[in-house]
Design an enzyme around this catalytic site. Structure first.
Site, PDB file in Angstrom:
ATOM      1  N   ASP A  67      -4.496  -8.636  -4.167  1.00 56.97           N
ATOM      2  CA  ASP A  67      -4.663  -9.725  -3.206  1.00 56.97           C
ATOM      3  C   ASP A  67      -4.912 -11.058  -3.895  1.00 56.97           C
ATOM      4  OD1 ASP A  67      -4.275  -8.680  -0.596  1.00 56.97           O
ATOM      5  OD2 ASP A  67      -6.059  -7.468  -0.890  1.00 56.97           O
ATOM      6  N   GLU A  73     -11.092 -11.220  -4.468  1.00 52.35           N
ATOM      7  CA  GLU A  73      -9.647 -11.144  -4.224  1.00 52.35           C
ATOM      8  C   GLU A  73      -9.133 -12.332  -3.417  1.00 52.35           C
ATOM      9  OE1 GLU A  73      -8.805  -7.388  -2.304  1.00 52.35           O
ATOM     10  OE2 GLU A  73     -10.484  -7.560  -0.923  1.00 52.35           O
ATOM     11  N   HIS A 126       0.821  -1.213   0.000  1.00 46.99           N
ATOM     12  CA  HIS A 126       0.000   0.000   0.000  1.00 46.99           C
ATOM     13  C   HIS A 126       0.847   1.250   0.000  1.00 46.99           C
ATOM     14  CE1 HIS A 126      -3.041  -2.992   0.901  1.00 46.99           C
ATOM     15  NE2 HIS A 126      -3.776  -2.189   0.166  1.00 46.99           N
ATOM     16  N   CYS A 154      -9.691  -3.668 -10.182  1.00 49.98           N
ATOM     17  CA  CYS A 154      -9.190  -2.454  -9.513  1.00 49.98           C
ATOM     18  C   CYS A 154      -7.814  -2.669  -8.886  1.00 49.98           C
ATOM     19  CB  CYS A 154     -10.189  -1.955  -8.478  1.00 49.98           C
ATOM     20  SG  CYS A 154     -10.463  -3.093  -7.131  1.00 49.98           S
TER      21      CYS A 154
HETATM   22  C1  PEP Z   1      -6.575  -5.421  -4.424  1.00 49.18           C
HETATM   23  O1  PEP Z   1      -6.366  -6.271  -3.549  1.00 49.18           O
HETATM   24  O2  PEP Z   1      -6.284  -5.589  -5.614  1.00 49.18           O
HETATM   25  C2  PEP Z   1      -7.187  -4.139  -4.076  1.00 49.18           C
HETATM   26  C3  PEP Z   1      -7.553  -3.282  -5.003  1.00 49.18           C
HETATM   27  O3  PEP Z   1      -7.318  -3.841  -2.753  1.00 49.18           O
HETATM   28  P1  PEP Z   1      -6.088  -3.376  -1.820  1.00 49.18           P
HETATM   29  O4  PEP Z   1      -4.907  -3.133  -2.713  1.00 49.18           O
HETATM   30  O5  PEP Z   1      -6.528  -2.144  -1.119  1.00 49.18           O
HETATM   31  O6  PEP Z   1      -5.919  -4.535  -0.918  1.00 49.18           O
HETATM   32 MG    MG Z   2      -7.288  -6.055  -1.640  1.00 46.61          MG
END
Ligand code: PEP
Ligand code: MG
Length: 588
Positions: free
Chosen positions: A462, A438, A196, A509
């Site tokens: 994920d 995910e 992140h 996403c």
């Molecule tokens: C993902 O897991 O691809 C996602 C968009 O969520 P995050 O990156 O916030 O876990």
């Molecule tokens: Mg995620």
């Protein structure tokens, strides 16, 4: 600072946020930053030792006071930790080492203290025993306190001039709270592309490199450097020739971006007419300016955890409603999808934990936390529903592993809707509700989940980590983290197929959606939406405008028959390179 210009040094890491930045380095050890360094004369050595003693004394007193205060309030063993902190200061070996450093280096006491502690801490971080490794936090804590005690006004973590930050690692919260006006870029020893921290760096447009090896121990604050967020090179004491090369490269990159921006008013439709919705991932409403500038067709992922957890208290229903309504209004007439709290994993925990999670990515994360805290969860659901009166809002749930969780979520949504109706509070009764896909188990029962929701959003960050059992933030296994792995693309295909059978749409996403080498593959696998960081929109739009959907479908069909990630990657990359050569060369 050294008088003469040392030789150029190049460190290599993984580029995580594009851009080229020039500036002086500021080295920050984990938990505390380097104090100013200055030289002292031989006569000054005794004075510096006294300053060291005084800072230790003051720290000892503070620790005793802290222990007393905690004893009064808690009455248990909680205060003992401060006693343990104090013991570190009583270690004669440590004090001797610092005094020796003062004598030998002829530098100020706080800098010698800092240098010795950095070595101690780095050695501890490399210890295999997890218990001992965790003790580094205590040592960091007490070290920070000592440093503050050298000087009353020393608690500023970052300098007030423009700089390139070099740190062992940065937590997502550190990145989120960075002062963009002074931070030109950052490099870290740890970290990986899909953490992140990296996602935030891209969102904030801060050039960044992670996984740089021993950089923190090897370079010094104020050294001039160039950060190349395209290739992952971090060049300290660059030669005049290198600097000239990078000045010209930065100019060429800027021109390329400007050319891409000229396409921004074009619809994201393939050459043969398939429209793919191109929306944005954001963490903060202030990013909406950038979303508009880049003409996203909505917000495909609003990560609420940064807003919800940035202060000590979870924002009230009113505050949440205000933020989500602003998002809805400013995204209108397009859809703004708000993802409910996704805490845990590498992100902040929703509440202090009594014991650390042994395995945070397999633990109390995402929807599990929300379902265990229904009062807080309902507060968020009500706020999202209330915001839906001000624009087109959707909501989605993170970390769904199966049907039961989604049904529990939907039941709480219904409950909130009933409450709002009873209060006469307006909301959109047609609001779209989605599930993030995910976790592999969710893919395998996607047919069942599809019956309960209006859309799927594939969180590839994920999904890849859980399908391949590769920790997304562990640099040591980063080369095994492959979006093009045959298992991952089969998972994506199973998801889009299940969605089609149920008559719902599928978006992506995760960061894979912005990997232009893989756009042909994703388009061919039948996704309906791609949601990417605001700064990635221009590149993805150009890719979509240059591709043929029919061709992409053939690529996907061939890829689904392949055995290795390298073959799949090459197939898609070659198609991308043929369709938009400039962009792929830049990123690959
Ligand atoms: C993902 O897991 O691809 C996602 C968009 O969520 P995050 O990156 O916030 O876990
Ligand atoms: Mg995620």
């Amino acid at each position: 600072m050294a008088e003469e210009h040392p030789a150029e040094r190049v460190f290599h890491g993984s580029p995580v946020s594009r851009g080229i930045a020039f500036g002086p380095v500021h080295v920050s050890a984990r938990g505390f930053s380097a104090p100013d360094v200055y030289e002292i004369s031989a006569d000054g050595v005794a004075h510096e030792k006294e300053r060291l003693e005084a800072a230790f004394d003051l720290t000892r007193k503070q620790l005793i006071q802290l222990k007393d205060r905690i004893d009064q309030v808690a009455g248990g063993d909680e205060g003992l930790v401060f006693e343990a902190h104090g013991m570190l200061l009583d270690d004669p070996g440590l004090q001797k080492k610092i005094e020796q450093a003062i004598e030998e280096r002829r530098q100020n006491a706080e800098f010698c203290f800092y240098a010795v502690m950095q070595t101690v801490l780095e050695a501890m971080r490399r210890i295999v025993d997890p218990y001992l490794r965790e003790r580094t936090v205590d040592i960091e804590d007490v070290s920070q306190r000592v440093l503050r005690n050298f000087q009353a006004n020393q608690d500023a973590i970052l300098p007030d001039h423009q700089h390139l930050l070099a740190a062992y690692d940065l937590a997502p919260s550190d990145t989120a709270s960075m002062d963009r006006s002074n931070l030109l870029g950052f490099v870290t020893e740890a970290g990986s592309v899909n953490s992140h921290t990296a996602i935030l760096a891209r969102a904030l447009g801060i050039p960044a490199i992670v996984g740089l090896g021993d950089v923190v121990l090897e370079i010094t604050t104020l050294a001039p450097a160039i950060l190349d967020g395209y290739s992952g090179k971090f060049i300290v004491y660059p030669s005049e020739e290198t600097s000239a090369y990078y000045r010209s490269l930065a100019h060429r990159k800027r021109k390329k971006r400007e050319a891409l921006e000229e396409l921004r008013d074009q619809e994201s439709t393939t050459l043969d007419g398939r429209h793919i919705t191109l929306s944005a991932n954001i963490e903060f409403t202030h990013e909406l300016d950038l979303v508009h500038e880049n003409r996203a067709e909505g917000v495909g992922l609003f990560r609420t955890e940064f807003f919800l957890l940035e202060t000590d208290r979870v924002p009230s229903e009113e505050d949440q409603t205000a933020t989500y309504s602003e998002l809805a209004r400013r995204t209108s007439p397009h859809l703004a999808i708000i993802r409910t709290l996704d805490s845990g994993g590498d992100k902040l925990s929703a509440e202090p934990l009594t014991a650390p999670e042994p395995n945070p990515f397999l633990g109390w994360r995402g929807i599990r936390v929300s379902l265990d805290r229904p009062a807080n969860f309902k507060k968020q659901l009500r706020s999202i529903l209330r915001a839906s009166a001000h624009g087109k809002v959707g909501m989605m749930f993170p970390f769904i592993s199966g049907v039961t969780e989604i049904r529990q979520c939907q039941a709480l949504v219904k409950e909130c809707m009933a409450e709002l109706t009873e209060d006469g509070t307006a909301f959109d009764t047609e609001l779209q509700v989605g599930a993030m896909i995910e976790i592999p188990s969710a893919v395998l029962v996607a047919d069942e989940i599809a019956k309960e929701v209006d859309f799927f959003s594939i969180g590839t960050n994920d999904l890849i980590q859980y399908t391949l059992a590769v920790d997304r933030i562990n640099n040591r296994v980063a080369k095994l983290y492959r979006a093009s792995h045959p298992s991952v693309i089969r998972m994506i295909k199973m998801t889009t197929d299940a969605a089609k059978r149920a008559g719902i749409w599928t978006g992506v996403c995760g960061e894979m959606a912005a990997d232009l080498s893989l756009t042909p593959l994703l388009v061919g696998l039948g996704v309906d939406e791609l949601s990417v960081g605001p700064r990635e929109l221009a590149g993805v739009r150009k890719a979509l405008l240059s591709l043929d959907f029919g061709e992409c479908q053939k690529i996907a069909a061939d890829a689904l028959k392949m055995a290795t990630s390298a073959e799949v990657y090459k197939l898609s990359h070659d198609a991308a390179k043929a369709a938009y050569p400039d962009l792929v060369e830049e990123i690959a």
